[in-house]
Design an enzyme around this catalytic site. Structure first.
Site, PDB file in Angstrom:
ATOM      1  N   SER A  84     -12.217  -4.556   1.953  1.00  0.00           N
ATOM      2  CA  SER A  84     -11.680  -5.838   2.403  1.00  0.00           C
ATOM      3  C   SER A  84     -11.496  -5.873   3.926  1.00  0.00           C
ATOM      4  O   SER A  84     -12.452  -5.652   4.664  1.00  0.00           O
ATOM      5  CB  SER A  84     -10.370  -6.123   1.657  1.00  0.00           C
ATOM      6  OG  SER A  84      -9.973  -7.456   1.809  1.00  0.00           O
ATOM      7  N   ASP A 102     -14.736 -12.389  -7.184  1.00  0.00           N
ATOM      8  CA  ASP A 102     -13.724 -11.902  -6.238  1.00  0.00           C
ATOM      9  C   ASP A 102     -12.862 -13.098  -5.869  1.00  0.00           C
ATOM     10  O   ASP A 102     -13.352 -14.087  -5.331  1.00  0.00           O
ATOM     11  CB  ASP A 102     -14.422 -11.317  -5.004  1.00  0.00           C
ATOM     12  CG  ASP A 102     -13.458 -10.674  -4.013  1.00  0.00           C
ATOM     13  OD1 ASP A 102     -12.311 -11.124  -3.916  1.00  0.00           O
ATOM     14  OD2 ASP A 102     -13.890  -9.733  -3.319  1.00  0.00           O
ATOM     15  N   HIS A 162     -11.597  -8.107  -6.737  1.00  0.00           N
ATOM     16  CA  HIS A 162     -11.575  -7.734  -5.320  1.00  0.00           C
ATOM     17  C   HIS A 162     -11.303  -6.243  -5.088  1.00  0.00           C
ATOM     18  O   HIS A 162     -12.010  -5.595  -4.322  1.00  0.00           O
ATOM     19  CB  HIS A 162     -10.532  -8.575  -4.582  1.00  0.00           C
ATOM     20  CG  HIS A 162     -10.508  -8.308  -3.109  1.00  0.00           C
ATOM     21  ND1 HIS A 162     -11.606  -8.532  -2.290  1.00  0.00           N
ATOM     22  CD2 HIS A 162      -9.533  -7.797  -2.292  1.00  0.00           C
ATOM     23  CE1 HIS A 162     -11.303  -8.198  -1.050  1.00  0.00           C
ATOM     24  NE2 HIS A 162     -10.056  -7.746  -1.024  1.00  0.00           N
TER      25      HIS A 162
END
Length: 260
Positions: free
Chosen positions: A93, A194, A224
């Site tokens: 991320s 996601d 995610h």
């Protein structure tokens, strides 16, 4: 503030190949700990720092900016470069964005990247309101634990501090401008579902980096935080194969018993 149980940084002293792992926004090293331990078991030197403002309470994060988060991974990278012959950077991320910036800044000193659901932009109309709204509203709903696997949970904040979210937006803008400077081999693994980072972010990153050795892998069973989800083992195995291809000496380090 004391660090939340399980959110502590992780370090393992192994061989000449080092890996820096960068966790995500409002998350903690816990989201990458199984990956770090997988690499450590194979004899690598592994560093998984806790980013400033993370792993305690969201109010602490209000006092930090992307410069603080980047400074910590920069410090950890320098430490690895001082003790290892070859160093790779992995990120989840926002950690993917931090990894890309390290690659852009350090050039050949970073040998390769593995990115999982990397972020590139703060999306939605709210993003444009952040510069003003953050002065009136302290936080919004959290983004932690976007995981498909039943029983799995991420140690992260249940609130997003808006000062920090504004700074995250600045980080993404900075990194986006630097993407053409990224030339290293890259593996990008991203989830087809996601709820935090859309596929457009990965597409944008892949379209702007200058790397020619690029592998894109779709994760169809995870959300995610894929490093704690159904596809975790695949992520670990793909990253190990990547390391073995680019740093064959890593295979020879397997079996090292040193620990940290």
């Amino acid at each position: 503030m004391p660090v939340l149980p399980g959110a502590e940084p992780y370090r393992h002293e192994g061989g000449e190949v080092g890996v820096l792992l960068c966790h995500g926004f409002t998350g903690s090293p816990q989201s990458l700990r199984p990956w770090a331990e997988y690499l450590a078991e194979r004899g690598l030197t592994v560093s998984l720092p806790l980013l400033p403002g993370h792993g305690t309470r969201w109010e602490d994060m209000q006092l930090t900016t992307w410069h603080d988060w980047y400074a910590e991974v920069d410090r950890a990278l320098r430490e690895l470069l001082a003790s290892c012959e070859r160093v790779f950077v992995f990120g989840l991320s926002m950690g993917g964005a931090l990894a890309l910036r390290l690659a852009a800044k350090y050039g050949d000193a970073v040998q390769g990247l593995v990115l999982v659901n990397p972020g590139n932009k703060v999306h939605g109309l709210a993003a444009h309101a952040l510069p003003v709204v953050r002065h009136f509203v302290r936080s919004t709903n959290g983004i932690a634990s976007d995981i498909a696997k039943e029983g799995a949970a991420e140690i992260g904040y249940d609130r997003v501090p808006l000062h920090a979210a504004h700074s995250l937006r600045r980080l993404f803008q900075t990194v986006d401008a630097e993407l053409p400077q990224v030339t290293q081999p890259v593996v990008v693994l991203h989830s087809t579902q996601d709820h935090v980072v859309p596929p457009a972010d990965t597409a944008r990153i892949l379209s702007r980096i200058s790397s020619t050795d690029v592998k894109e892998i779709l994760l169809e069973q995870s959300y995610h935080v894929a490093t704690l989800d159904h596809d975790a083992e695949r992520i670990f195995e793909e990253s190990w194969a990547f390391l073995c291809r680019l740093a064959p000496e890593a295979v020879g380090e397997k079996g090292s018993t040193s620990s940290g």
